[in-house]
Design a protein around this motif. Structure first.
Motif, mmCIF file in Angstrom:
data_model
loop_
_atom_site.group_PDB
_atom_site.id
_atom_site.type_symbol
_atom_site.label_atom_id
_atom_site.label_comp_id
_atom_site.label_asym_id
_atom_site.label_seq_id
_atom_site.Cartn_x
_atom_site.Cartn_y
_atom_site.Cartn_z
ATOM 1 N N VAL A 122 0.841 -1.234 -0.231
ATOM 2 C CA VAL A 122 -0.193 -0.141 -0.074
ATOM 3 C C VAL A 122 0.961 1.156 -0.163
ATOM 4 N N GLN A 123 2.001 1.303 0.847
ATOM 5 C CA GLN A 123 2.757 2.440 0.940
ATOM 6 C C GLN A 123 3.461 2.547 -0.409
ATOM 7 N N LYS A 124 3.688 1.596 -1.086
ATOM 8 C CA LYS A 124 4.671 1.429 -2.433
ATOM 9 C C LYS A 124 3.951 2.426 -3.412
ATOM 10 N N ALA A 125 2.468 1.684 -3.372
ATOM 11 C CA ALA A 125 1.600 2.302 -4.467
ATOM 12 C C ALA A 125 1.047 3.841 -4.311
ATOM 13 N N LEU A 126 1.065 4.027 -2.862
ATOM 14 C CA LEU A 126 1.129 5.718 -2.551
ATOM 15 C C LEU A 126 2.251 6.348 -2.828
ATOM 16 N N ASP A 127 3.469 5.708 -2.738
ATOM 17 C CA ASP A 127 4.609 6.722 -3.053
ATOM 18 C C ASP A 127 4.668 6.880 -4.550
ATOM 19 N N GLU A 128 4.076 5.895 -5.231
ATOM 20 C CA GLU A 128 4.184 6.031 -6.768
ATOM 21 C C GLU A 128 3.050 6.857 -7.261
ATOM 22 N N GLY A 129 2.326 7.514 -6.269
ATOM 23 C CA GLY A 129 1.414 8.444 -6.739
ATOM 24 C C GLY A 129 -0.201 7.917 -7.046
ATOM 25 N N ASN A 130 -0.377 6.550 -6.543
ATOM 26 C CA ASN A 130 -1.575 5.893 -6.744
ATOM 27 C C ASN A 130 -2.476 6.571 -5.789
ATOM 28 N N ILE A 131 -3.831 6.471 -6.146
ATOM 29 C CA ILE A 131 -4.957 6.267 -5.062
ATOM 30 C C ILE A 131 -5.121 4.673 -4.948
ATOM 31 N N VAL A 132 -5.219 4.038 -3.608
ATOM 32 C CA VAL A 132 -5.229 2.700 -3.539
ATOM 33 C C VAL A 132 -6.471 2.303 -2.970
ATOM 34 N N VAL A 133 -6.987 1.347 -3.644
ATOM 35 C CA VAL A 133 -8.509 0.877 -3.449
ATOM 36 C C VAL A 133 -8.345 -0.466 -2.918
ATOM 37 N N ILE A 134 -8.933 -0.526 -1.565
ATOM 38 C CA ILE A 134 -8.683 -1.895 -0.947
ATOM 39 C C ILE A 134 -10.055 -2.449 -0.637
ATOM 40 N N GLY A 135 -10.088 -3.936 -0.984
ATOM 41 C CA GLY A 135 -11.262 -4.599 -0.551
ATOM 42 C C GLY A 135 -11.458 -4.658 0.784
ATOM 43 N N GLY A 136 -12.583 -4.243 1.534
ATOM 44 C CA GLY A 136 -12.598 -4.407 3.024
ATOM 45 C C GLY A 136 -13.102 -5.701 3.416
ATOM 46 N N PHE A 137 -13.211 -5.883 4.638
ATOM 47 C CA PHE A 137 -14.049 -7.274 5.074
ATOM 48 C C PHE A 137 -13.273 -8.323 5.142
ATOM 49 N N GLN A 138 -11.854 -8.364 4.542
ATOM 50 C CA GLN A 138 -11.168 -9.439 4.215
ATOM 51 C C GLN A 138 -9.677 -9.426 4.449
ATOM 52 N N GLY A 139 -9.229 -10.592 4.797
ATOM 53 C CA GLY A 139 -7.836 -10.750 4.910
ATOM 54 C C GLY A 139 -7.260 -12.129 4.786
ATOM 55 N N VAL A 140 -6.065 -12.306 5.103
ATOM 56 C CA VAL A 140 -5.339 -13.684 4.705
ATOM 57 C C VAL A 140 -4.789 -14.320 5.976
ATOM 58 N N SER A 141 -4.832 -15.402 6.387
ATOM 59 C CA SER A 141 -4.408 -16.062 7.604
ATOM 60 C C SER A 141 -2.958 -16.625 7.423
ATOM 61 N N PHE A 142 -2.211 -16.800 8.501
ATOM 62 C CA PHE A 142 -0.922 -17.179 8.343
ATOM 63 C C PHE A 142 -0.666 -18.425 7.351
ATOM 64 N N THR A 147 -9.753 -14.882 4.528
ATOM 65 C CA THR A 147 -10.750 -14.946 5.546
ATOM 66 C C THR A 147 -11.507 -13.761 5.514
ATOM 67 N N THR A 148 -12.715 -13.665 6.270
ATOM 68 C CA THR A 148 -13.648 -12.222 6.336
ATOM 69 C C THR A 148 -13.670 -12.101 7.840
ATOM 70 N N LEU A 149 -14.113 -10.617 7.745
ATOM 71 C CA LEU A 149 -14.037 -10.418 9.357
ATOM 72 C C LEU A 149 -15.333 -10.270 9.978
ATOM 73 N N GLY A 150 -16.342 -10.607 9.821
ATOM 74 C CA GLY A 150 -17.632 -10.701 10.259
ATOM 75 C C GLY A 150 -18.586 -9.536 9.439
ATOM 76 N N ARG A 151 -19.792 -9.779 9.433
ATOM 77 C CA ARG A 151 -20.537 -8.644 8.894
ATOM 78 C C ARG A 151 -20.342 -7.362 9.155
ATOM 79 N N GLY A 152 -20.319 -6.469 8.300
ATOM 80 C CA GLY A 152 -19.962 -4.833 8.460
ATOM 81 C C GLY A 152 -18.499 -4.618 8.611
#
Ligand code: ADP
Ligand code: ASP
Ligand code: MG
Length: 407
Positions: A122-142, A147-152
């Motif tokens: 995210v930092q790198k994309a910002l440094d390159e002058g991007n607006i960074v659009v991220i899918g909420g509600f989700q992540g990745v386990s070890f 994974t998802t983070l629960g409704r809302g």
């Protein structure tokens, strides 16, 4: 370097292409005002509900890993579309999944907890002058599971990212202008709350105020990130600020939250030959991934404990078969009450004295509204009351405790 601003948009703000276009315009205005912008999105409109419904065509008890694979698709679509809309307007933008954005969670499928954020990409994309659009509600386990983070849970993604990126502020956009003193679907035109402390917001959210996810507030506290709840469709209107506020001189009820459906389960350990020991009911809830809101045990008149479990219907993907299974397993030792909704009064210090509780009990009695339980914490009085009269009760409490304080 310009500070980072995290802007989160909920499903209703992204419901169709015209709305996505309006969101892109708003994001560009913020960038043009000199901010480095990270956008966090929910799935479009009712996409998540639609995906859950589709899984129900096959089973009421889907594999939770597969549910996460399914549900994360919603935010992947909206993040890509927002990036495409931004690019089409000449703004440089890149979309990332939660996993690509470095959101690491535990492996509790459908209700995972963020354990770490590694926002290098995210930092790198910002440094390159991007607006960074991220899918909420989700992540990745070890173990690299999605994974998802629960409704809302997109709110949580946004605030956690703001904290990890040292953004001083996180704007949460929905279809209402801020946090109101009651749910606008229950009370007509409730007063808007100008500012709330973290703990008050967390208690309101936990008690059912849908406008912000309770876990989001936890992340705001870490670095004192200010959350600004605003309206996508009136972005210049002042919303509600959630920050570290000094204690109020006089305790008062700042908000009322309701939850349409909760199930109250009583377990009686002292029935002869009872299987419902304290441990066995808790172990059942744990093994079946049952989300329980509140657990209490106390000694009854007999030898064993009496347990009470308050189970929110909306946080359990398949509650009905689980309740049946519980009844089969524990039989008469269990009473399951399904007629209740929950109503909570929230405000710092409102339980320092007992007058709010006393008035609450009296008010319900006066109007013949049946209550199933009362429970207090230092910020909250929660009660279970007959579901059919929840809205009426909310109105009574609003008129008694909120209306007289509106300036
Ligand atoms: P989004 O999809 O943008 O995340 P949500 O539907 O999760 O939006 O949250 C916004 C909704 O929360 C509002 O439309 C409103 O009906 C509901 N809501 C419940 N309680 C409150 C409250 N106290 N203040 C404002 N909105 C509330
Ligand atoms: N799309 C998800 C949901 O509907 C996450 C969110 O809206 O925050 O629950
Ligand atoms: Mg929401």
């Amino acid at each position: 370097m310009n500070p980072v601003l995290v802007m989160k948009f909920g499903g209703s703000s992204l419901a169709d292409p015209a709305k996505i276009g309006a969101v892109a315009d708003l994001v560009i205005r913020r960038r043009d005002a000199g901010r480095r912008v990270v956008v966090v999105v929910s799935a479009m409109g009712k996409t998540t509900d639609g995906l859950i419904e589709q899984s129900r065509s096959f089973t009421t008890e889907p594999d939770l890993r597969e549910m996460d694979m399914l549900l994360t698709a919603g935010e992947r679509i909206s993040s890509a579309l927002v990036a495409i809309a931004l690019n089409a307007r000449g703004a440089k933008a890149v979309s990332l999944t939660g996993s690509q954005a470095g959101i690491i969670t535990d492996d509790n499928h459908t209700n995972a907890r963020i354990v770490e954020i590694r926002p290098y990409r995210v930092q790198k994309a910002l440094d390159e002058g991007n607006i960074v659009v991220i899918g909420g509600f989700q992540g990745v386990s070890f173990t690299k599971e999605v994974t998802t983070l629960g409704r809302g849970g997109s709110d949580t993604s946004a605030v956690a990212l703001a904290s990890a990126l040292d953004a001083p502020e996180c704007e949460i956009y929905s279809d209402v202008t801020g946090v109101f003193a009651a749910d606008p679907r229950v009370i007509k035109e409730p007063a808007k709350i100008a500012a709330l402390g973290y703990q008050e917001m967390q208690e309101l959210a936990e008690a059912g105020a849908k406008v912000l996810h309770p876990k989001a507030v936890e992340f705001a506290k870490i670095k004192g990130t200010v959350i600004n709840c605003k309206n996508t469709f009136a972005p210049e209107a002042e919303g509600t600020l959630i920050a570290n506020l000094e204690g109020r001189v006089k305790p008062r009820v700042v908000g009322i939250a309701t939850e349409e459906k909760v199930v109250l389960v009583h377990a009686y350990e002292d029935n002869a030959g009872s299987l419902a020991t304290v441990e066995s009911v808790v172990a059942f809830a744990e093994s079946r991934n049952l989300r329980v809101k509140q657990i209490a045990f106390h000694r009854g008149r007999g030898q064993g404990m009496v347990g009470s479990f308050i189970i929110p219907e909306k946080e359990n993907y398949h509650l009905a078969p689980l309740l049946r299974e519980m009844k089969d397993r524990f039989g008469d030792a269990l009473d399951i009450h399904e007629q209740f909704g929950a109503l909570s009064l929230v405000g710092a210090g409102i339980t320092e004295r007992h007058d709010y509780l006393e008035q609450s009990i009296r008010l319900l009695k006066q109007h013949g509204i049946a209550a199933g339980s009362f429970h207090t914490t230092s910020f909250r009085i929660s009660m279970l009351i007959e579901r059919g009269r929840l809205a009426e009760a909310a109105r009574l409490f609003y008129d008694r405790f909120i209306a007289p304080n509106i300036l």
